[in-house]
Design a protein around this motif. Structure first.
Motif, mmCIF file in Angstrom:
data_model
loop_
_atom_site.group_PDB
_atom_site.id
_atom_site.type_symbol
_atom_site.label_atom_id
_atom_site.label_comp_id
_atom_site.label_asym_id
_atom_site.label_seq_id
_atom_site.Cartn_x
_atom_site.Cartn_y
_atom_site.Cartn_z
ATOM 1 N N ILE A 46 0.825 -1.206 0.000
ATOM 2 C CA ILE A 46 0.000 0.000 0.000
ATOM 3 C C ILE A 46 0.859 1.255 0.000
ATOM 4 C CG2 ILE A 46 -1.587 1.337 1.460
ATOM 5 C CD1 ILE A 46 -2.992 -1.236 2.131
ATOM 6 N N ASP A 47 2.065 1.174 0.597
ATOM 7 C CA ASP A 47 2.954 2.331 0.619
ATOM 8 C C ASP A 47 3.231 2.858 -0.781
ATOM 9 O OD1 ASP A 47 3.141 2.184 3.350
ATOM 10 O OD2 ASP A 47 4.979 1.009 3.354
ATOM 11 N N PHE A 48 3.302 1.948 -1.771
ATOM 12 C CA PHE A 48 3.705 2.334 -3.118
ATOM 13 C C PHE A 48 2.568 2.303 -4.138
ATOM 14 C CE2 PHE A 48 8.123 0.691 -1.869
ATOM 15 C CZ PHE A 48 8.491 1.939 -1.417
ATOM 16 N N LYS A 49 1.458 1.649 -3.835
ATOM 17 C CA LYS A 49 0.358 1.648 -4.805
ATOM 18 C C LYS A 49 -0.908 2.293 -4.264
ATOM 19 C CE LYS A 49 -1.304 -3.053 -3.760
ATOM 20 N NZ LYS A 49 -1.506 -4.414 -4.313
ATOM 21 N N GLY A 50 -0.846 2.795 -3.058
ATOM 22 C CA GLY A 50 -1.994 3.492 -2.487
ATOM 23 C C GLY A 50 -2.990 2.544 -1.851
ATOM 24 N N GLY A 51 -3.790 3.061 -0.928
ATOM 25 C CA GLY A 51 -4.796 2.259 -0.257
ATOM 26 C C GLY A 51 -5.021 2.759 1.154
ATOM 27 N N THR A 52 -5.651 1.926 1.966
ATOM 28 C CA THR A 52 -5.992 2.303 3.333
ATOM 29 C C THR A 52 -5.416 1.287 4.312
ATOM 30 O OG1 THR A 52 -8.071 3.254 2.534
ATOM 31 C CG2 THR A 52 -7.880 2.877 4.902
ATOM 32 N N LEU A 53 -4.838 1.789 5.373
ATOM 33 C CA LEU A 53 -4.237 0.949 6.404
ATOM 34 C C LEU A 53 -4.986 1.169 7.713
ATOM 35 C CD1 LEU A 53 -1.796 -0.928 7.156
ATOM 36 C CD2 LEU A 53 -0.598 1.156 7.821
ATOM 37 N N LEU A 54 -5.475 0.073 8.315
ATOM 38 C CA LEU A 54 -6.199 0.150 9.579
ATOM 39 C C LEU A 54 -5.508 -0.747 10.607
ATOM 40 C CD1 LEU A 54 -8.545 -0.183 7.084
ATOM 41 C CD2 LEU A 54 -9.964 0.606 8.989
ATOM 42 N N GLU A 55 -5.184 -0.185 11.729
ATOM 43 C CA GLU A 55 -4.611 -0.955 12.832
ATOM 44 C C GLU A 55 -5.687 -1.098 13.905
ATOM 45 O OE1 GLU A 55 -1.250 -0.348 16.292
ATOM 46 O OE2 GLU A 55 -0.921 0.550 14.325
ATOM 47 N N VAL A 56 -6.109 -2.324 14.179
ATOM 48 C CA VAL A 56 -7.219 -2.553 15.105
ATOM 49 C C VAL A 56 -6.792 -3.509 16.219
ATOM 50 C CG1 VAL A 56 -8.916 -2.195 13.270
ATOM 51 C CG2 VAL A 56 -8.147 -4.514 13.800
ATOM 52 N N ARG A 57 -7.533 -3.455 17.312
ATOM 53 C CA ARG A 57 -7.297 -4.361 18.452
ATOM 54 C C ARG A 57 -8.636 -4.924 18.916
ATOM 55 N NH1 ARG A 57 -3.605 -2.576 23.396
ATOM 56 N NH2 ARG A 57 -2.055 -3.350 21.896
ATOM 57 N N SER A 58 -8.688 -6.232 19.047
ATOM 58 C CA SER A 58 -9.902 -6.897 19.518
ATOM 59 C C SER A 58 -10.065 -6.662 21.013
ATOM 60 C CB SER A 58 -9.825 -8.402 19.220
ATOM 61 O OG SER A 58 -10.932 -9.064 19.778
ATOM 62 N N LEU A 59 -11.281 -6.249 21.413
ATOM 63 C CA LEU A 59 -11.570 -5.978 22.815
ATOM 64 C C LEU A 59 -12.125 -7.199 23.540
ATOM 65 C CD1 LEU A 59 -13.252 -2.459 22.407
ATOM 66 C CD2 LEU A 59 -10.858 -2.990 22.952
ATOM 67 N N SER A 60 -12.344 -8.285 22.797
ATOM 68 C CA SER A 60 -12.956 -9.479 23.397
ATOM 69 C C SER A 60 -12.009 -10.673 23.405
ATOM 70 C CB SER A 60 -14.234 -9.841 22.628
ATOM 71 O OG SER A 60 -13.943 -10.069 21.258
ATOM 72 N N GLY A 61 -10.708 -10.393 23.409
ATOM 73 C CA GLY A 61 -9.735 -11.484 23.413
ATOM 74 C C GLY A 61 -8.981 -11.577 22.106
ATOM 75 N N PRO A 62 -8.305 -12.711 21.859
ATOM 76 C CA PRO A 62 -7.543 -12.886 20.608
ATOM 77 C C PRO A 62 -8.425 -12.697 19.376
ATOM 78 C CG PRO A 62 -7.018 -14.623 22.171
ATOM 79 C CD PRO A 62 -8.184 -13.868 22.750
ATOM 80 N N ALA A 63 -7.874 -12.016 18.383
ATOM 81 C CA ALA A 63 -8.624 -11.734 17.159
ATOM 82 C C ALA A 63 -8.760 -12.988 16.307
ATOM 83 C CB ALA A 63 -7.926 -10.637 16.359
ATOM 84 N N ASP A 64 -9.933 -13.183 15.747
ATOM 85 C CA ASP A 64 -10.193 -14.299 14.831
ATOM 86 C C ASP A 64 -9.956 -13.801 13.408
ATOM 87 O OD1 ASP A 64 -11.070 -16.436 13.364
ATOM 88 O OD2 ASP A 64 -12.933 -16.727 14.490
#
Length: 313
Positions: A46-64
């Motif tokens: 995405i750094d070189f071709k564009g796009g969206t970056l989202l950094e998320v954290r699960s509030l209910s335990g390990p992310a599925d």
């Protein structure tokens, strides 16, 4: 007395006899790498071709991640990549650039938020437009070019022009093969990849300069020793240092690759290939023997003298 002796002091391995094999192999590998670049290309992130970056954290335990990936795939937003980084609850989401400008990118973010629900904490949301991505790519290429040019100038002043040219050719060889490897395995090529390539340049240069410094020292001490013998002695005398450095670096990079998570997986894999496989090979079998063909020590092939007997590898 050294406490750790990896290579015996009287090692006299003949590295130069392989130069007629290493050069054709390197030339063929470079041609293959260039062909891979033109036919397969780099997998730009995405750094070189564009796009969206989202950094998320699960509030209910390990992310599925599998469930999240299935949910986002149903949105038909194009290329959507998810990777775990940091803790088991942290996920990095990359969404390909959407047609329609900035408004379309914001709509994509809203769709992702709505699909994933309220059980996630959105710690970072970044939109990289095509103009920014093109600038990043241009600056990255310029940075690599300036690094190689700086290496050429530095070695020209420290040694001679043959040493500078030999080191530059060796570094270009490292870059070409590493980029070919990235094209082959389709590793994400982003800003961290530029950092990896620059690190590979520095590491390979450091190893090459150590050998070159010993060669220069022996050129002054042994005026009539044949050049292949001198190169062999120089490499053998620095072999213990090279082995220790490469083993410790390999262990560190292997730990990063195995346990560092997906966030640095591409960086660690690129470094492992460029430093351990290519950089080590290049310093010994390309950077050193190429000095013979560049005219360093011309005339020593037929030189004889007592100083040959005094040489110690």
């Amino acid at each position: 007395m050294r406490l750790l002796r990896i290579v015996p002091d009287d090692t006299k391995f003949d590295f130069m006899r392989f130069r007629r094999i290493s050069f054709p192999i390197s030339a063929l590998a470079s041609i293959v790498a260039i062909a891979l670049y033109f036919f397969m290309g780099l997998n730009f992130g995405i750094d070189f071709k564009g796009g969206t970056l989202l950094e998320v954290r699960s509030l209910s335990g390990p992310a599925d991640i599998a469930k999240m990936r299935a949910t986002l795939s149903a949105l038909e937003l194009g290329d959507v990549q998810l990777q775990q980084f940091g803790g088991p609850s942290d996920v990095l989401i990359r969404v390909a650039e959407q047609p329609g400008g900035d408004a379309a990118q914001q709509v994509a973010v809203q769709k992702v938020r709505a699909a994933l629900g309220a059980e996630l904490e959105y710690r970072r949301v970044e939109v990289v437009g095509p103009r920014v991505s093109n600038e990043l790519l241009s600056y990255g290429v310029i940075g690599l070019g300036l690094a190689i040019f700086g290496i050429l100038i530095y070695l020209w002043f420290r040694f001679e022009w043959q040493f500078a040219l030999g080191a530059m050719l060796a570094n270009v060889h490292d870059l070409v093969l590493t980029i070919g490897f990235m094209c082959l395995v389709q590793i994400d090529f982003d800003i961290t990849s530029i950092a990896a390539l620059l690190t590979i340049l520095g590491y390979s240069l450091n190893d090459t300069v150590v050998i070159y410094d010993r060669i220069r020292e022996m050129l002054r001490r042994y005026k009539r020793m044949p050049m292949p013998d001198m190169l062999n002695a120089s490499i053998n005398s620095t072999l213990s240092r090279s082995i220790i450095t490469h083993v410790t670096t390999s262990l560190a990079l292997l730990a990063l690759y195995l346990f560092g998570g997906q966030a640095i997986n591409s960086f660690a894999a690129t470094m492992l290939f460029g430093v351990v496989l290519v950089g080590t090979y290049t310093s010994i079998f390309i950077a050193a023997p190429i000095l013979i063909y560049l005219g360093v020590g011309y005339g020593r092939e037929h030189g004889k003298g007592d100083d040959e007997k005094k040489a110690r590898p």
